[in-house]
Design a protein around this motif. Structure first.
Motif, PDB file in Angstrom:
ATOM      1  N   ILE A   1     -36.739 -58.868 -41.719  1.00 28.60           N
ATOM      2  CA  ILE A   1     -35.369 -58.403 -41.908  1.00 28.60           C
ATOM      3  C   ILE A   1     -35.375 -57.314 -42.973  1.00 28.60           C
ATOM      4  O   ILE A   1     -35.892 -57.507 -44.072  1.00 28.60           O
ATOM      5  CB  ILE A   1     -34.437 -59.551 -42.348  1.00 28.60           C
ATOM      6  CG1 ILE A   1     -34.416 -60.658 -41.303  1.00 28.60           C
ATOM      7  CG2 ILE A   1     -33.030 -59.022 -42.591  1.00 28.60           C
ATOM      8  CD1 ILE A   1     -33.643 -61.887 -41.729  1.00 28.60           C
ATOM      9  N   THR A   2     -34.797 -56.163 -42.636  1.00 31.05           N
ATOM     10  CA  THR A   2     -34.634 -55.070 -43.579  1.00 31.05           C
ATOM     11  C   THR A   2     -33.141 -54.903 -43.831  1.00 31.05           C
ATOM     12  O   THR A   2     -32.358 -54.934 -42.888  1.00 31.05           O
ATOM     13  CB  THR A   2     -35.213 -53.761 -43.004  1.00 31.05           C
ATOM     14  OG1 THR A   2     -36.586 -53.971 -42.694  1.00 31.05           O
ATOM     15  CG2 THR A   2     -35.079 -52.623 -43.992  1.00 31.05           C
TER      16      THR A   2
ATOM     17  N   PHE B   1     -36.758 -48.944 -35.519  1.00 30.10           N
ATOM     18  CA  PHE B   1     -37.295 -50.203 -36.034  1.00 30.10           C
ATOM     19  C   PHE B   1     -37.470 -51.155 -34.860  1.00 30.10           C
ATOM     20  O   PHE B   1     -36.943 -50.928 -33.769  1.00 30.10           O
ATOM     21  CB  PHE B   1     -36.374 -50.810 -37.107  1.00 30.10           C
ATOM     22  CG  PHE B   1     -35.007 -51.181 -36.606  1.00 30.10           C
ATOM     23  CD1 PHE B   1     -34.732 -52.469 -36.178  1.00 30.10           C
ATOM     24  CD2 PHE B   1     -33.981 -50.244 -36.565  1.00 30.10           C
ATOM     25  CE1 PHE B   1     -33.472 -52.809 -35.716  1.00 30.10           C
ATOM     26  CE2 PHE B   1     -32.727 -50.577 -36.112  1.00 30.10           C
ATOM     27  CZ  PHE B   1     -32.468 -51.864 -35.679  1.00 30.10           C
ATOM     28  N   SER B   2     -38.228 -52.245 -35.086  1.00 30.42           N
ATOM     29  CA  SER B   2     -38.476 -53.189 -33.990  1.00 30.42           C
ATOM     30  C   SER B   2     -38.104 -54.625 -34.343  1.00 30.42           C
ATOM     31  O   SER B   2     -38.135 -55.489 -33.472  1.00 30.42           O
ATOM     32  CB  SER B   2     -39.939 -53.133 -33.554  1.00 30.42           C
ATOM     33  OG  SER B   2     -40.774 -53.433 -34.656  1.00 30.42           O
TER      34      SER B   2
ATOM     35  N   ASP C   1     -32.960 -55.875 -33.451  1.00 27.90           N
ATOM     36  CA  ASP C   1     -31.631 -56.478 -33.564  1.00 27.90           C
ATOM     37  C   ASP C   1     -30.935 -55.856 -34.770  1.00 27.90           C
ATOM     38  O   ASP C   1     -31.488 -55.838 -35.869  1.00 27.90           O
ATOM     39  CB  ASP C   1     -31.747 -57.995 -33.739  1.00 27.90           C
ATOM     40  CG  ASP C   1     -32.417 -58.651 -32.539  1.00 27.90           C
ATOM     41  OD1 ASP C   1     -32.102 -58.263 -31.402  1.00 27.90           O
ATOM     42  OD2 ASP C   1     -33.250 -59.558 -32.735  1.00 27.90           O
ATOM     43  N   LEU C   2     -29.723 -55.354 -34.554  1.00 31.62           N
ATOM     44  CA  LEU C   2     -28.987 -54.629 -35.581  1.00 31.62           C
ATOM     45  C   LEU C   2     -27.720 -55.376 -35.955  1.00 31.62           C
ATOM     46  O   LEU C   2     -26.995 -55.856 -35.086  1.00 31.62           O
ATOM     47  CB  LEU C   2     -28.618 -53.231 -35.065  1.00 31.62           C
ATOM     48  CG  LEU C   2     -27.726 -52.375 -35.961  1.00 31.62           C
ATOM     49  CD1 LEU C   2     -28.440 -52.016 -37.262  1.00 31.62           C
ATOM     50  CD2 LEU C   2     -27.287 -51.120 -35.218  1.00 31.62           C
ATOM     51  N   GLU C   3     -27.455 -55.457 -37.260  1.00 25.09           N
ATOM     52  CA  GLU C   3     -26.188 -55.996 -37.749  1.00 25.09           C
ATOM     53  C   GLU C   3     -25.551 -54.949 -38.654  1.00 25.09           C
ATOM     54  O   GLU C   3     -26.194 -54.430 -39.557  1.00 25.09           O
ATOM     55  CB  GLU C   3     -26.392 -57.291 -38.529  1.00 25.09           C
ATOM     56  CG  GLU C   3     -25.074 -57.847 -39.063  1.00 25.09           C
ATOM     57  CD  GLU C   3     -25.222 -59.149 -39.821  1.00 25.09           C
ATOM     58  OE1 GLU C   3     -24.330 -59.445 -40.634  1.00 25.09           O
ATOM     59  OE2 GLU C   3     -26.210 -59.866 -39.606  1.00 25.09           O
TER      60      GLU C   3
ATOM     61  N   ALA D   1     -30.327 -50.653 -29.076  1.00 24.58           N
ATOM     62  CA  ALA D   1     -30.959 -51.819 -29.686  1.00 24.58           C
ATOM     63  C   ALA D   1     -30.976 -52.966 -28.688  1.00 24.58           C
ATOM     64  O   ALA D   1     -30.298 -52.912 -27.661  1.00 24.58           O
ATOM     65  CB  ALA D   1     -30.206 -52.225 -30.955  1.00 24.58           C
ATOM     66  N   ASN D   2     -31.729 -54.003 -29.014  1.00 20.15           N
ATOM     67  CA  ASN D   2     -31.734 -55.193 -28.177  1.00 20.15           C
ATOM     68  C   ASN D   2     -30.398 -55.921 -28.295  1.00 20.15           C
ATOM     69  O   ASN D   2     -29.796 -56.294 -27.303  1.00 20.15           O
ATOM     70  CB  ASN D   2     -32.883 -56.123 -28.579  1.00 20.15           C
ATOM     71  CG  ASN D   2     -32.931 -57.362 -27.730  1.00 20.15           C
ATOM     72  OD1 ASN D   2     -32.971 -57.283 -26.511  1.00 20.15           O
ATOM     73  ND2 ASN D   2     -32.907 -58.510 -28.379  1.00 20.15           N
ATOM     74  N   SER D   3     -29.952 -56.122 -29.545  1.00 18.80           N
ATOM     75  CA  SER D   3     -28.647 -56.733 -29.777  1.00 18.80           C
ATOM     76  C   SER D   3     -27.983 -56.044 -30.968  1.00 18.80           C
ATOM     77  O   SER D   3     -28.656 -55.565 -31.872  1.00 18.80           O
ATOM     78  CB  SER D   3     -28.769 -58.238 -30.038  1.00 18.80           C
ATOM     79  OG  SER D   3     -29.373 -58.483 -31.286  1.00 18.80           O
ATOM     80  N   ILE D   4     -26.645 -56.011 -30.931  1.00 21.19           N
ATOM     81  CA  ILE D   4     -25.869 -55.371 -31.990  1.00 21.19           C
ATOM     82  C   ILE D   4     -24.730 -56.301 -32.375  1.00 21.19           C
ATOM     83  O   ILE D   4     -23.981 -56.756 -31.512  1.00 21.19           O
ATOM     84  CB  ILE D   4     -25.286 -54.015 -31.532  1.00 21.19           C
ATOM     85  CG1 ILE D   4     -26.394 -53.066 -31.073  1.00 21.19           C
ATOM     86  CG2 ILE D   4     -24.447 -53.384 -32.646  1.00 21.19           C
ATOM     87  CD1 ILE D   4     -25.885 -51.844 -30.335  1.00 21.19           C
TER      88      ILE D   4
END
Length: 143
Positions: free
Chosen positions: A12-13, A27-28, A47-49, A63-66
Motif C-alpha cells: 500500500i502506497t 502502479f500494480s 487498486d486505487l482509493e 485500474a482494477n478497482s477504484i
C-alpha cells in the motif's frame, strides 16, 4: 479469484494530504491518494482509493478497482473489476466498469458503461465455495 491472504499481501502506497502530483502514474498494488493529483493513472492491475478531501483532475484512470471515499474526481474512470463512490464524493466524468456502487449523497455527472465480464474461474480447478462466490459476482454484473 484472489483469496483474502493474497489481497492482504499487496503493498500500500499513500500520497499524503500535503502531496501534489502532476504527471503519469503507474502502479500494480494499492494506492491511496489523500492529496492532489493531476494527470493520468495507468494501473490495470492496481487498486486505487481516493480518500476524503483528495482532489484528482485526470485525463483518465485505468485500474482494477477504484474507490472514491469522499474525494473529488474530475475525469474518466475505467475499472475492470469495480467502482465504488462513497457518500460525500463528487465525480464528474464517464465510468466504465463491471460492477458499480454509488452511495447516497454523491454528486455524479457522467455516463456509466457496464462491462460484461465472465467469472475468471475454471469450474474444475476451484473449491465449490470459490466458484459459488464467482457466480454471485457474475449475477451482480448481469442484473
Amino acid at each position: 479469484m484472489a483469496d483474502k491472504n493474497e489481497i492482504e499481501k499487496k503493498n500500500i502506497t499513500v500520497f499524503g494530504e500535503e502531496t501534489e502530483f502532476d504527471g503519469v502514474l503507474e502502479f500494480s498494488d494499492r494506492l491511496v491518494i489523500t492529496g492532489k493529483f493531476s494527470g493520468k493513472i495507468n494501473a490495470p492491475a492496481g487498486d486505487l482509493e481516493i480518500a476524503k478531501n483528495a482532489v484528482c483532475k485526470v485525463d483518465k484512470i485505468d485500474a482494477n478497482s477504484i474507490i472514491v471515499a469522499g474525494g473529488d474526481v474530475n475525469g474518466d474512470m475505467n475499472a475492470a473489476e469495480r467502482v465504488e463512490i462513497c457518500s460525500g464524493s463528487k465525480v464528474i466524468g464517464n465510468i466504465t466498469t463491471a460492477r458499480i456502487r454509488i452511495a447516497n449523497n454523491v454528486e455524479f455527472s457522467g455516463d456509466v458503461n457496464m462491462l460484461d465480464k465472465e467469472p475468471e474461474v475454471d469450474l474444475f480447478s476451484v473449491a465449490s465455495s470459490e466458484y459459488k462466490q464467482a457466480m454471485l459476482i457474475h449475477s451482480d454484473v448481469i442484473k
